[in-house]
Motif scaffolding. Structure first.
Motif, PDB file in Angstrom:
ATOM      1  N   VAL A  16       0.854  -1.187   0.000  1.00  0.00           N
ATOM      2  CA  VAL A  16       0.000   0.000   0.000  1.00  0.00           C
ATOM      3  C   VAL A  16       0.894   1.242   0.000  1.00  0.00           C
ATOM      4  O   VAL A  16       0.617   2.227   0.686  1.00  0.00           O
ATOM      5  N   GLY A  17       1.967   1.166  -0.769  1.00  0.00           N
ATOM      6  CA  GLY A  17       2.804   2.340  -0.957  1.00  0.00           C
ATOM      7  C   GLY A  17       2.221   3.237  -2.028  1.00  0.00           C
ATOM      8  O   GLY A  17       1.007   3.210  -2.299  1.00  0.00           O
ATOM      9  N   ARG A  18       3.076   4.000  -2.675  1.00  0.00           N
ATOM     10  CA  ARG A  18       2.586   4.957  -3.669  1.00  0.00           C
ATOM     11  C   ARG A  18       1.897   4.252  -4.834  1.00  0.00           C
ATOM     12  O   ARG A  18       0.749   4.560  -5.168  1.00  0.00           O
ATOM     13  N   LEU A  19       2.592   3.290  -5.473  1.00  0.00           N
ATOM     14  CA  LEU A  19       2.001   2.613  -6.622  1.00  0.00           C
ATOM     15  C   LEU A  19       0.877   1.688  -6.203  1.00  0.00           C
ATOM     16  O   LEU A  19      -0.199   1.689  -6.814  1.00  0.00           O
ATOM     17  N   GLY A  20       1.100   0.880  -5.170  1.00  0.00           N
ATOM     18  CA  GLY A  20       0.045  -0.025  -4.733  1.00  0.00           C
ATOM     19  C   GLY A  20      -1.217   0.704  -4.335  1.00  0.00           C
ATOM     20  O   GLY A  20      -2.329   0.306  -4.707  1.00  0.00           O
ATOM     21  N   GLY A  21      -1.053   1.792  -3.605  1.00  0.00           N
ATOM     22  CA  GLY A  21      -2.223   2.574  -3.215  1.00  0.00           C
ATOM     23  C   GLY A  21      -2.935   3.186  -4.403  1.00  0.00           C
ATOM     24  O   GLY A  21      -4.168   3.169  -4.490  1.00  0.00           O
ATOM     25  N   ALA A  22      -2.162   3.715  -5.349  1.00  0.00           N
ATOM     26  CA  ALA A  22      -2.764   4.340  -6.536  1.00  0.00           C
ATOM     27  C   ALA A  22      -3.498   3.307  -7.388  1.00  0.00           C
ATOM     28  O   ALA A  22      -4.616   3.557  -7.868  1.00  0.00           O
ATOM     29  N   LEU A  23      -2.885   2.131  -7.592  1.00  0.00           N
ATOM     30  CA  LEU A  23      -3.551   1.087  -8.377  1.00  0.00           C
ATOM     31  C   LEU A  23      -4.813   0.596  -7.683  1.00  0.00           C
ATOM     32  O   LEU A  23      -5.865   0.440  -8.323  1.00  0.00           O
ATOM     33  N   ALA A  24      -4.717   0.352  -6.379  1.00  0.00           N
ATOM     34  CA  ALA A  24      -5.883  -0.142  -5.653  1.00  0.00           C
ATOM     35  C   ALA A  24      -7.026   0.862  -5.705  1.00  0.00           C
ATOM     36  O   ALA A  24      -8.186   0.497  -5.956  1.00  0.00           O
ATOM     37  N   ARG A  25      -6.728   2.121  -5.470  1.00  0.00           N
ATOM     38  CA  ARG A  25      -7.774   3.152  -5.498  1.00  0.00           C
ATOM     39  C   ARG A  25      -8.379   3.286  -6.886  1.00  0.00           C
ATOM     40  O   ARG A  25      -9.602   3.416  -7.046  1.00  0.00           O
ATOM     41  N   THR A  26      -7.536   3.271  -7.915  1.00  0.00           N
ATOM     42  CA  THR A  26      -8.010   3.441  -9.288  1.00  0.00           C
ATOM     43  C   THR A  26      -8.916   2.286  -9.694  1.00  0.00           C
ATOM     44  O   THR A  26      -9.994   2.501 -10.270  1.00  0.00           O
ATOM     45  N   LEU A  27      -8.499   1.054  -9.402  1.00  0.00           N
ATOM     46  CA  LEU A  27      -9.299  -0.106  -9.808  1.00  0.00           C
ATOM     47  C   LEU A  27     -10.566  -0.223  -8.965  1.00  0.00           C
ATOM     48  O   LEU A  27     -11.618  -0.628  -9.471  1.00  0.00           O
ATOM     49  N   GLN A  28     -10.477   0.165  -7.710  1.00  0.00           N
ATOM     50  CA  GLN A  28     -11.668   0.191  -6.868  1.00  0.00           C
ATOM     51  C   GLN A  28     -12.697   1.176  -7.429  1.00  0.00           C
ATOM     52  O   GLN A  28     -13.890   0.869  -7.527  1.00  0.00           O
ATOM     53  N   ALA A  29     -12.219   2.360  -7.826  1.00  0.00           N
ATOM     54  CA  ALA A  29     -13.122   3.371  -8.390  1.00  0.00           C
ATOM     55  C   ALA A  29     -13.726   2.911  -9.715  1.00  0.00           C
ATOM     56  O   ALA A  29     -14.825   3.348 -10.092  1.00  0.00           O
ATOM     57  N   ALA A  30     -13.012   2.010 -10.430  1.00  0.00           N
ATOM     58  CA  ALA A  30     -13.500   1.510 -11.719  1.00  0.00           C
ATOM     59  C   ALA A  30     -14.469   0.342 -11.551  1.00  0.00           C
ATOM     60  O   ALA A  30     -14.949  -0.208 -12.540  1.00  0.00           O
ATOM     61  N   GLY A  31     -14.751  -0.041 -10.305  1.00  0.00           N
ATOM     62  CA  GLY A  31     -15.744  -1.073 -10.059  1.00  0.00           C
ATOM     63  C   GLY A  31     -15.198  -2.443  -9.718  1.00  0.00           C
ATOM     64  O   GLY A  31     -15.975  -3.381  -9.513  1.00  0.00           O
ATOM     65  N   TRP A  32     -13.888  -2.590  -9.632  1.00  0.00           N
ATOM     66  CA  TRP A  32     -13.313  -3.868  -9.242  1.00  0.00           C
ATOM     67  C   TRP A  32     -13.399  -4.039  -7.722  1.00  0.00           C
ATOM     68  O   TRP A  32     -13.292  -3.066  -6.974  1.00  0.00           O
ATOM     69  N   SER A  33     -13.604  -5.276  -7.302  1.00  0.00           N
ATOM     70  CA  SER A  33     -13.544  -5.591  -5.873  1.00  0.00           C
ATOM     71  C   SER A  33     -12.072  -5.746  -5.507  1.00  0.00           C
ATOM     72  O   SER A  33     -11.409  -6.691  -5.941  1.00  0.00           O
TER      73      SER A  33
END
Length: 270
Positions: free
Chosen positions: A6-23
């Motif tokens: 949950v660093g910079r990249l992990g956090g950004a990817l997780a937030r982006t994919l979550q916002a796109a509707g992925w669980s």
């Protein structure tokens, strides 16, 4: 899906994919990371989330990829794709995984904060599995990333180019700020003046390509100005200026006269 780190990249990817509707569930590897996940409202991965995930993205330091992959694989379902997000590493960095599909997903984005947007950037994909490549392309579309495929044998060179275009630009800006400091400007004022100039150079490259976007005394064939620059610059900045100007001469060379090219080459010696 699961994102490990949950660093910079992990956090950004997780937030982006979550916002796109992925669980999306995350694996935070420290107390600090768990606190960061809570601030970003990213749910922690339970044992069931790990077992049922279709893909697991490893957003961990390069040196930890093999160790984390080996430790995490037994907790995943047998069909879950194990995917690292390290630009310089081949798929072999994931270690022996038997029949488990593996891949790589490396966004070409200088992520300096987990809240940064990834949209509009490229992402380098790799996998030996057509099904995993299709899955990674779905992730790319969801994150509004443009997929490119990089051969395994070219990973180090690819990543070096990526580093030059991101961290290298920051280092270049540091040299430019130092040059303006030699002219009497404070660092904050120098950076504020230079950033719009740098953005205008990027717009020129985007519109007209590398050679077409080149400006400055080398493009004009003005060896006298180049010599004056080198005489005025601190030695540490001149060390940056010379090789970059030689590179500019390669780009500008076809548009310059032989005399101008020779004069510029002479000015850049040393």
């Amino acid at each position: 899906m699961v994102v490990v780190g949950v660093g910079r990249l992990g956090g950004a990817l997780a937030r982006t994919l979550q916002a796109a509707g992925w669980s999306v569930h995350v694996v935070a590897r420290s107390a600090e990371a768990r606190a960061r996940a809570r601030r970003l409202r990213l749910p922690s991965a339970s044992a069931e989330a790990l077992r049922s995930a279709s893909v697991c993205l490893l957003c961990v330091p390069d040196g930890s990829v093999t160790e984390v992959a080996q430790a995490l694989a037994p907790q995943l379902g047998p069909r879950a794709a194990l995917v690292h997000c390290a630009g310089a590493l081949t798929l072999d960095a994931l270690g022996p995984q038997g029949a488990r599909p593996v891949g790589s997903f490396h966004p070409l984005c200088a992520v300096s904060d987990a809240r940064d947007s990834l949209a509009g950037h490229a992402v380098a994909l790799a996998s030996r599995s057509p099904a995993v490549l299709r899955l990674l392309r779905r992730l790319a579309r969801a994150a509004e990333l443009r997929p490119i495929e990089v051969p395994e044998r070219g990973r180090a060179a690819y990543h070096a180019g990526a580093v030059l275009s991101a961290g290298g630009v920051v280092s270049l800006a540091s040299a430019a700020v130092e040059a303006l400091g030699a002219a009497g400007l404070e660092p904050g004022a120098a950076l504020a003046a230079l950033l719009p100039l740098m953005r205008s150079a990027l717009r020129g490259m985007e519109a007209r390509g590398l050679a077409g976007g080149l400006t400055g005394p080398v493009r004009r064939g003005d060896a006298g100005v180049v010599a004056a620059h080198l005489a005025a610059l601190p030695a540490s900045v001149a060390e940056v200026y010379r090789p970059l100007s030689r590179r500019a001469l390669v780009l500008a060379g076809p548009q310059l006269s032989p005399a101008a090219r020779a004069a510029l080459s002479a000015a850049l010696e040393g």
